[in-house]
Design a protein around this motif. Structure first.
Motif, PDB file in Angstrom:
ATOM      1  N   TRP A  18      21.640  49.802  22.899  1.00 50.69           N
ATOM      2  CA  TRP A  18      22.412  50.242  21.723  1.00 50.69           C
ATOM      3  C   TRP A  18      21.679  49.757  20.476  1.00 50.69           C
ATOM      4  CZ3 TRP A  18      25.138  53.424  24.225  1.00 50.69           C
ATOM      5  CH2 TRP A  18      25.961  53.098  25.301  1.00 50.69           C
ATOM      6  N   HIS A  26      30.234  50.719  15.026  1.00 48.96           N
ATOM      7  CA  HIS A  26      31.367  50.576  15.948  1.00 48.96           C
ATOM      8  C   HIS A  26      32.337  49.513  15.473  1.00 48.96           C
ATOM      9  CE1 HIS A  26      33.639  49.096  19.440  1.00 48.96           C
ATOM     10  NE2 HIS A  26      33.764  50.393  19.687  1.00 48.96           N
ATOM     11  N   TRP A  27      31.821  48.305  15.184  1.00 51.12           N
ATOM     12  CA  TRP A  27      32.738  47.205  14.857  1.00 51.12           C
ATOM     13  C   TRP A  27      33.333  47.371  13.451  1.00 51.12           C
ATOM     14  CZ3 TRP A  27      34.687  45.589  19.001  1.00 51.12           C
ATOM     15  CH2 TRP A  27      33.921  45.465  20.157  1.00 51.12           C
ATOM     16  N   VAL A  30      36.233  49.679  13.982  1.00 44.24           N
ATOM     17  CA  VAL A  30      37.388  48.964  14.542  1.00 44.24           C
ATOM     18  C   VAL A  30      38.124  48.239  13.407  1.00 44.24           C
ATOM     19  CG1 VAL A  30      38.103  47.117  16.115  1.00 44.24           C
ATOM     20  CG2 VAL A  30      36.302  48.705  16.818  1.00 44.24           C
ATOM     21  N   GLY A 103      23.511  54.579  29.385  1.00 44.29           N
ATOM     22  CA  GLY A 103      24.223  54.984  28.169  1.00 44.29           C
ATOM     23  C   GLY A 103      25.708  55.121  28.484  1.00 44.29           C
ATOM     24  N   ASN A 105      29.088  56.571  30.025  1.00 47.72           N
ATOM     25  CA  ASN A 105      29.359  57.404  31.202  1.00 47.72           C
ATOM     26  C   ASN A 105      30.078  58.683  30.746  1.00 47.72           C
ATOM     27  OD1 ASN A 105      32.345  57.251  31.528  1.00 47.72           O
ATOM     28  ND2 ASN A 105      31.932  55.056  31.706  1.00 47.72           N
ATOM     29  N   ILE A 112      35.040  59.255  23.476  1.00 43.98           N
ATOM     30  CA  ILE A 112      34.289  59.060  22.232  1.00 43.98           C
ATOM     31  C   ILE A 112      34.364  60.326  21.373  1.00 43.98           C
ATOM     32  CG2 ILE A 112      31.945  58.754  21.283  1.00 43.98           C
ATOM     33  CD1 ILE A 112      31.433  56.853  23.677  1.00 43.98           C
ATOM     34  N   LEU A 116      36.158  60.701  17.679  1.00 41.66           N
ATOM     35  CA  LEU A 116      35.439  61.193  16.485  1.00 41.66           C
ATOM     36  C   LEU A 116      36.168  62.404  15.892  1.00 41.66           C
ATOM     37  CD1 LEU A 116      31.708  60.840  17.668  1.00 41.66           C
ATOM     38  CD2 LEU A 116      32.997  59.273  16.206  1.00 41.66           C
ATOM     39  N   ILE A 153      42.408  55.505  21.678  1.00 41.50           N
ATOM     40  CA  ILE A 153      41.763  54.187  21.597  1.00 41.50           C
ATOM     41  C   ILE A 153      42.248  53.301  22.753  1.00 41.50           C
ATOM     42  CG2 ILE A 153      41.658  52.038  20.250  1.00 41.50           C
ATOM     43  CD1 ILE A 153      41.617  53.857  17.713  1.00 41.50           C
ATOM     44  N   VAL A 157      39.792  51.590  25.403  1.00 39.73           N
ATOM     45  CA  VAL A 157      39.681  50.152  25.677  1.00 39.73           C
ATOM     46  C   VAL A 157      39.964  49.879  27.156  1.00 39.73           C
ATOM     47  CG1 VAL A 157      40.647  47.875  25.112  1.00 39.73           C
ATOM     48  CG2 VAL A 157      40.179  49.499  23.280  1.00 39.73           C
ATOM     49  N   LEU A 171      30.834  44.943  29.018  1.00 42.51           N
ATOM     50  CA  LEU A 171      30.481  46.025  28.086  1.00 42.51           C
ATOM     51  C   LEU A 171      30.777  45.664  26.619  1.00 42.51           C
ATOM     52  CD1 LEU A 171      31.466  49.181  30.173  1.00 42.51           C
ATOM     53  CD2 LEU A 171      29.196  48.240  29.789  1.00 42.51           C
ATOM     54  N   PRO A 172      31.940  45.024  26.319  1.00 42.98           N
ATOM     55  CA  PRO A 172      32.147  44.632  24.910  1.00 42.98           C
ATOM     56  C   PRO A 172      31.021  43.734  24.402  1.00 42.98           C
ATOM     57  CG  PRO A 172      34.216  44.487  26.100  1.00 42.98           C
ATOM     58  CD  PRO A 172      33.147  44.759  27.124  1.00 42.98           C
ATOM     59  N   MET A 175      28.108  45.721  23.459  1.00 42.61           N
ATOM     60  CA  MET A 175      28.264  46.409  22.171  1.00 42.61           C
ATOM     61  C   MET A 175      27.971  45.442  21.008  1.00 42.61           C
ATOM     62  SD  MET A 175      28.751  49.262  20.791  1.00 42.61           S
ATOM     63  CE  MET A 175      28.436  50.833  21.508  1.00 42.61           C
ATOM     64  N   LYS A 180      21.892  45.883  27.868  1.00 44.69           N
ATOM     65  CA  LYS A 180      22.521  46.152  29.167  1.00 44.69           C
ATOM     66  C   LYS A 180      21.432  46.052  30.227  1.00 44.69           C
ATOM     67  CE  LYS A 180      25.752  49.463  29.672  1.00 44.69           C
ATOM     68  NZ  LYS A 180      26.327  50.846  29.570  1.00 44.69           N
TER      69      LYS A 180
HETATM   70  C1  HEM Z   1      39.532  51.459  16.297  1.00 43.70           C
HETATM   71  C2  HEM Z   1      39.231  51.253  17.544  1.00 43.70           C
HETATM   72  C3  HEM Z   1      37.996  51.815  18.216  1.00 43.70           C
HETATM   73  C4  HEM Z   1      37.279  52.933  17.955  1.00 43.70           C
HETATM   74  C5  HEM Z   1      37.566  54.009  16.891  1.00 43.70           C
HETATM   75  C6  HEM Z   1      36.162  52.960  18.883  1.00 43.70           C
HETATM   76  C7  HEM Z   1      35.202  53.942  18.925  1.00 43.70           C
HETATM   77  C8  HEM Z   1      34.090  53.927  19.730  1.00 43.70           C
HETATM   78  C9  HEM Z   1      32.998  54.856  19.654  1.00 43.70           C
HETATM   79  C10 HEM Z   1      32.904  56.019  18.658  1.00 43.70           C
HETATM   80  C11 HEM Z   1      32.092  54.499  20.588  1.00 43.70           C
HETATM   81  C12 HEM Z   1      30.725  55.141  20.809  1.00 43.70           C
HETATM   82  C13 HEM Z   1      29.727  54.190  20.160  1.00 43.70           C
HETATM   83  C14 HEM Z   1      28.384  54.801  19.933  1.00 43.70           C
HETATM   84  O1  HEM Z   1      27.854  55.476  20.818  1.00 43.70           O
HETATM   85  O2  HEM Z   1      27.846  54.619  18.832  1.00 43.70           O
HETATM   86  C15 HEM Z   1      32.601  53.355  21.290  1.00 43.70           C
HETATM   87  C16 HEM Z   1      31.968  52.695  22.325  1.00 43.70           C
HETATM   88  C17 HEM Z   1      32.384  51.490  22.824  1.00 43.70           C
HETATM   89  N1  HEM Z   1      33.501  50.765  22.438  1.00 43.70           N
HETATM   90 FE1  HEM Z   1      34.859  51.320  21.105  1.00 43.70          FE
HETATM   91  N2  HEM Z   1      36.212  51.846  19.684  1.00 43.70           N
HETATM   92  C18 HEM Z   1      37.326  51.129  19.311  1.00 43.70           C
HETATM   93  C19 HEM Z   1      37.759  49.936  19.825  1.00 43.70           C
HETATM   94  C20 HEM Z   1      37.077  49.205  20.758  1.00 43.70           C
HETATM   95  C21 HEM Z   1      37.454  47.895  21.232  1.00 43.70           C
HETATM   96  C22 HEM Z   1      38.686  47.105  20.753  1.00 43.70           C
HETATM   97  C23 HEM Z   1      36.532  47.522  22.149  1.00 43.70           C
HETATM   98  C24 HEM Z   1      36.488  46.248  22.952  1.00 43.70           C
HETATM   99  C25 HEM Z   1      37.122  46.109  24.059  1.00 43.70           C
HETATM  100  C26 HEM Z   1      35.565  48.585  22.265  1.00 43.70           C
HETATM  101  C27 HEM Z   1      34.454  48.590  23.075  1.00 43.70           C
HETATM  102  C28 HEM Z   1      33.529  49.589  23.160  1.00 43.70           C
HETATM  103  C29 HEM Z   1      32.400  49.574  24.072  1.00 43.70           C
HETATM  104  C30 HEM Z   1      32.070  48.457  25.053  1.00 43.70           C
HETATM  105  C31 HEM Z   1      31.702  50.747  23.879  1.00 43.70           C
HETATM  106  C32 HEM Z   1      30.461  51.218  24.661  1.00 43.70           C
HETATM  107  C33 HEM Z   1      31.014  51.891  25.879  1.00 43.70           C
HETATM  108  C34 HEM Z   1      29.970  52.159  26.920  1.00 43.70           C
HETATM  109  O3  HEM Z   1      29.370  51.198  27.415  1.00 43.70           O
HETATM  110  O4  HEM Z   1      29.759  53.343  27.243  1.00 43.70           O
HETATM  111  N3  HEM Z   1      35.920  49.603  21.399  1.00 43.70           N
HETATM  112  N4  HEM Z   1      33.821  53.014  20.736  1.00 43.70           N
END
Ligand code: HEM
Ligand code: HEM
Length: 231
Positions: A18, A26-27, A30, A103, A105, A112, A116, A153, A157, A171-172, A175, A180
Motif C-alpha cells: 500500500w 484512508h485514515w 476515517v 491487494g 480481495n 470499497i 466510494l 462501513i 470493518v 490487515l489494519p 494499512m 503485507k
Molecule cells: C469511515 C470509515 C471507513 C471508510 C470510509 C473506509 C474506506 C476504505 C477504503 C476506500 C479502502 C480502500 C483503500 C485503498 O485501496 O486505498 C479501505 C481499505 C481498508 N480499510 Fe477501511 N474504511 C473505513 C474504516 C476502517 C476501519 C475502522 C478499519 C480498521 C479496522 C479499516 C481497515 C481497512 C483495511 C485493513 C483496508 C485494506 C483492506 C484489504 O486488505 O484489502 N477501515 N477502507
C-alpha cells in the motif's frame, strides 16, 4: 497475478504493497467521516460538519483519481472484479482454503466501490442541502446516504476482521505500515511519499482556511454589544 498461494513459502516476507497516499487518505477519511457524523445534528457545529464533509469529499475525489494513476494495488483495474470472482472468493472462504490476495480481495473490493459511490452521493447531497438547492427530500436523502454508508462501513470493518483471522495477518496494521506478506516481485517500488505530503498540506491548508472563514462569520464583540443595546 494477485493471488500469492502459488508462491513458494520461503519467498514470502513483509513487503510494501500500500503506497503512502493510499494509507494517509484512508485514515484521514476515517477521521473526517467520524467527525462529520458526530457533528451532524447540531447547528452550532454546522461549519465543522461542512468542513469535515468537504474534506471527506476531497479525499474521495483523490482516491478515485489514484485508482486510475496510482501504484499497482491502488488501481481499480487491479482489484475491481466481476461477480464470478466475488462468488469464487466467497466460496473459497467456506471451503477452508481461502484464496489469498496481496491487494484487495474481490469481496472487499465490492465494499470499497460501494463506500466510494455512497460517499460521493453523501457529499453532493450535503452540498446541495447547504446551498438550499432542494427541499425536505434532499435532507432525507442526505441522512439516508449517511446511514447507508455507516452500514457498508460496518460490513467493511467486519470483513477486515474476518480476513485478518482467516489469513492470520493483521490487515489494519498493514494499512498503517503499508506492508503485507508477499513474494519479491509482488512488492511496489515507491511509497509515493511526495504525493502524500502534498495531500497533507492541502488538507491542513483547507482546515486553516475554513478556520479563518469561520472566525469572520461569527459576530464580533461590538456587533453583539450593539445588538444588546437595541434590545
Ligand atoms: C469511515 C470509515 C471507513 C471508510 C470510509 C473506509 C474506506 C476504505 C477504503 C476506500 C479502502 C480502500 C483503500 C485503498 O485501496 O486505498 C479501505 C481499505 C481498508 N480499510 Fe477501511 N474504511 C473505513 C474504516 C476502517 C476501519 C475502522 C478499519 C480498521 C479496522 C479499516 C481497515 C481497512 C483495511 C485493513 C483496508 C485494506 C483492506 C484489504 O486488505 O484489502 N477501515 N477502507
Ligand atoms: C462525511 C460526510 C458527511 C456525513 C457523514 C454527513 C452526515 C449528516 C447527517 C447524518 C445529517 C443529519 C443530521 C440530523 O439528524 O439532523 C446531516 C445533516 C446535514 N449535513 Fe451532512 N454529512 C456529510 C457531509 C456533508 C457536507 C459535505 C455538507 C455540506 C457541504 C453537509 C451539510 C449538511 C447540512 C446542511 C445538514 C442539515 C440538513 C438538515 O437541515 O437536516 N453534510 N449530515
Amino acid at each position: 497475478m494477485n493471488a500469492t498461494s502459488a508462491s513458494p513459502a520461503n519467498a514470502l516476507a513483509p513487503r510494501l504493497v500500500w503506497d503512502l497516499p493510499q494509507r494517509l487518505v484512508h485514515w484521514l477519511m476515517v477521521l473526517s467521516f467520524a467527525g462529520a457524523y458526530l457533528t451532524a445534528e447540531s447547528e452550532t457545529w454546522r461549519l465543522v460538519h461542512v468542513s469535515l464533509g468537504y474534506t471527506f469529499g476531497g479525499l474521495l475525489v483523490f482516491r478515485l483519481l489514484w485508482g486510475l494513476i496510482g501504484s499497482r494495488y491502488a488501481r481499480f483495474a487491479n482489484f475491481v472484479k466481476g461477480p464470478q470472482a466475488v462468488l469464487r472468493y466467497l466460496r473459497s472462504l467456506l471451503s477452508g482454503s481461502p484464496e489469498h490476495h496481496v491487494g484487495h480481495n474481490p469481496a472487499g473490493a465490492l465494499a470499497i466501490v460501494a463506500m466510494l459511490g455512497l460517499g460521493l452521493g453523501l457529499v453532493l447531497s450535503g452540498w446541495a442541502n447547504y446551498n438550499e438547492l432542494g427541499g425536505d427530500w434532499l435532507e432525507e436523502a442526505h441522512e439516508l446516504l449517511a446511514s447507508g454508508l455507516i452500514a457498508v462501513i460496518a460490513v467493511h470493518v467486519l470483513g477486515v476482521i474476518v480476513s485478518s483471522r482467516l489469513h492470520r495477518e493483521n490487515l489494519p496494521k498493514s494499512m498503517l505500515t503499508g506492508r503485507k506478506n508477499a513474494a519479491p516481485e509482488q512488492g511496489i517500488r515507491s511509497a509515493w511519499a511526495s504525493v502524500a505530503a502534498l495531500i497533507l498540506v492541502a488538507v491542513l491548508g483547507f482546515w486553516s482556511w475554513q478556520w479563518t472563514q469561520a472566525g469572520s462569520l461569527l459576530p464580533t464583540a461590538s456587533q453583539t454589544q450593539s445588538h444588546d443595546d437595541d434590545d
